[in-house]
Write a protein that holds these residues in place. Structure first.
Motif, PDB file in Angstrom:
ATOM      1  N   LEU A 129      15.270  -0.593  -5.643  1.00  0.00           N
ATOM      2  CA  LEU A 129      14.937  -0.613  -4.213  1.00  0.00           C
ATOM      3  C   LEU A 129      14.111   0.605  -3.828  1.00  0.00           C
ATOM      4  O   LEU A 129      13.177   0.505  -3.008  1.00  0.00           O
TER       5      LEU A 129
ATOM      6  N   ALA B  86      10.643   0.025  -5.056  1.00  0.00           N
ATOM      7  CA  ALA B  86       9.990  -0.962  -4.198  1.00  0.00           C
ATOM      8  C   ALA B  86       9.501  -0.331  -2.901  1.00  0.00           C
ATOM      9  O   ALA B  86       8.373  -0.585  -2.446  1.00  0.00           O
TER      10      ALA B  86
ATOM     11  N   SER C  48       5.385   0.035  -2.304  1.00  0.00           N
ATOM     12  CA  SER C  48       4.782  -0.675  -1.176  1.00  0.00           C
ATOM     13  C   SER C  48       4.439   0.259  -0.029  1.00  0.00           C
ATOM     14  O   SER C  48       3.558  -0.050   0.786  1.00  0.00           O
TER      15      SER C  48
ATOM     16  N   THR D  75      -2.742  -7.036  -9.103  1.00  0.00           N
ATOM     17  CA  THR D  75      -2.195  -7.455  -7.818  1.00  0.00           C
ATOM     18  C   THR D  75      -3.246  -7.383  -6.725  1.00  0.00           C
ATOM     19  O   THR D  75      -3.367  -8.302  -5.887  1.00  0.00           O
TER      20      THR D  75
ATOM     21  N   TRP E 172       4.447  -7.104   0.426  1.00  0.00           N
ATOM     22  CA  TRP E 172       5.640  -7.710  -0.173  1.00  0.00           C
ATOM     23  C   TRP E 172       5.480  -7.865  -1.675  1.00  0.00           C
ATOM     24  O   TRP E 172       6.449  -7.715  -2.435  1.00  0.00           O
ATOM     25  N   ALA E 173       4.268  -8.163  -2.130  1.00  0.00           N
ATOM     26  CA  ALA E 173       4.043  -8.276  -3.571  1.00  0.00           C
ATOM     27  C   ALA E 173       4.282  -6.937  -4.265  1.00  0.00           C
ATOM     28  O   ALA E 173       4.914  -6.875  -5.340  1.00  0.00           O
TER      29      ALA E 173
ATOM     30  N   ALA F 157       6.226  -4.619  -3.161  1.00  0.00           N
ATOM     31  CA  ALA F 157       7.667  -4.349  -3.094  1.00  0.00           C
ATOM     32  C   ALA F 157       8.405  -5.080  -4.201  1.00  0.00           C
ATOM     33  O   ALA F 157       9.303  -4.511  -4.857  1.00  0.00           O
ATOM     34  N   VAL F 158       8.053  -6.342  -4.445  1.00  0.00           N
ATOM     35  CA  VAL F 158       8.705  -7.114  -5.515  1.00  0.00           C
ATOM     36  C   VAL F 158       8.398  -6.507  -6.881  1.00  0.00           C
ATOM     37  O   VAL F 158       9.291  -6.373  -7.738  1.00  0.00           O
ATOM     38  N   ILE F 159       7.146  -6.126  -7.087  1.00  0.00           N
ATOM     39  CA  ILE F 159       6.773  -5.517  -8.369  1.00  0.00           C
ATOM     40  C   ILE F 159       7.492  -4.179  -8.551  1.00  0.00           C
ATOM     41  O   ILE F 159       7.998  -3.862  -9.643  1.00  0.00           O
TER      42      ILE F 159
ATOM     43  N   LEU G 162      10.371  -3.332  -7.267  1.00  0.00           N
ATOM     44  CA  LEU G 162      11.774  -3.630  -7.560  1.00  0.00           C
ATOM     45  C   LEU G 162      11.957  -3.988  -9.029  1.00  0.00           C
ATOM     46  O   LEU G 162      12.888  -3.504  -9.691  1.00  0.00           O
ATOM     47  N   GLY G 163      11.058  -4.813  -9.538  1.00  0.00           N
ATOM     48  CA  GLY G 163      11.148  -5.183 -10.949  1.00  0.00           C
ATOM     49  C   GLY G 163      10.941  -4.004 -11.879  1.00  0.00           C
ATOM     50  O   GLY G 163      11.648  -3.857 -12.891  1.00  0.00           O
TER      51      GLY G 163
END
Length: 260
Positions: A13, A16, A20, A115, A147-148, A150-152, A154-155
């Protein structure tokens, strides 16, 4: 040191948010910021700040992107390097972790470029949705890149936290001589970073200040904070005296115009 699931999720988190956040203009995707969060989560702030500080010195130069080149991503040392330095219990120094995390930083930068490319049509899509009155589609297109990221992020954070045992096992196979060499290389990276900055910013008017900083560090053994204070003194002197010189120039120009 073992990382539990809760800590891994928190690191994800945090990554992320930082990854972002750079699109929001808050400069969270910096080595020192990333390392600080990891240090708080894992309970080893001194090691995290040491890793963040040495990485920040190197990546200040890498961030210049001279000649249109794309610099490595700070998530490499900020997250992966800090995790290495903390979980290895002193086996991997911050300098060695900086060198080991550099290939990861380059790979993450490729992912970031991909991205950006994937969402390159987002402005035009948002414009079409706005013209048709589709507010939800407009918001999705505008915020899709954020958001993309943030997801990346997080991963990447989860991947770094959960795969650290595997990475440290791979580090065990590195000979001590090579690991010491990586430590030396990591110590050289900040110097390379500053050299890249000077190659872009250095002017003949600034060379005396560079030499003063070198003398203070190399011969007078003044700590970094002391050198920073000296730099602030010169900066304030330049800031407060420059308007005075400009005003005098304007006055002389007006007098000359009146004389003519």
């Amino acid at each position: 040191m073992d990382i539990n699931i809760l800590q891994a999720v928190l690191i994800g988190l945090w990554t992320a948010f930082c990854f972002s956040g750079m699109l929001l203009g808050i400069y969270t995707n910096r080595c020192i910021i990333l390392s600080f969060g990891v240090g708080i989560i894992l309970g080893d702030l001194p090691t995290a700040l040491s890793m963040g500080a040495i990485s920040e010195l190197a990546y200040m130069g890498f961030g210049v992107g001279a000649g249109g080149t794309v610099p490595p991503n700070p998530i490499g040392p900020g997250i992966f390097g800090t995790l290495m330095a903390i979980t290895s219990a002193g086996k991997v120094s911050p300098e060695a972790a900086l060198a080991l995390s550099t290939p990861i930083a380059v790979a993450i930068q490729f992912l970031q470029t991909f991205t950006y490319t994937a969402f390159s049509g987002a402005p035009e899509t948002a414009k079409r949705h706005l013209q048709k009155g589709k507010i939800k589609g407009f918001k999705l297109a505008v915020n899709g890149t954020v958001w993309a990221f943030a997801v990346i992020g997080l991963g990447l954070g989860l991947l770094g936290a959960l795969s650290m045992d595997t990475l440290l096992h791979l580090v065990d196979y590195i000979p001590s001589v090579l690991l010491n060499g990586l430590t030396v290389a990591g110590k050289m990276l900040p110097a390379i970073g500053f050299a890249m900055i000077l190659s872009i910013m250095a002017k003949k008017e600034l060379i005396p200040f560079v030499l003063i900083g070198y003398v203070c560090a190399a011969y007078l053994q003044i700590p970094t904070i002391g050198i920073a204070i000296i730099g602030i003194i010169f900066a304030l002197n330049e800031f407060y005296n420059k308007p005075k010189h400009a005003e005098e120039t304007n006055v002389q120009g007006d007098q000359q115009d009146d004389w003519i």
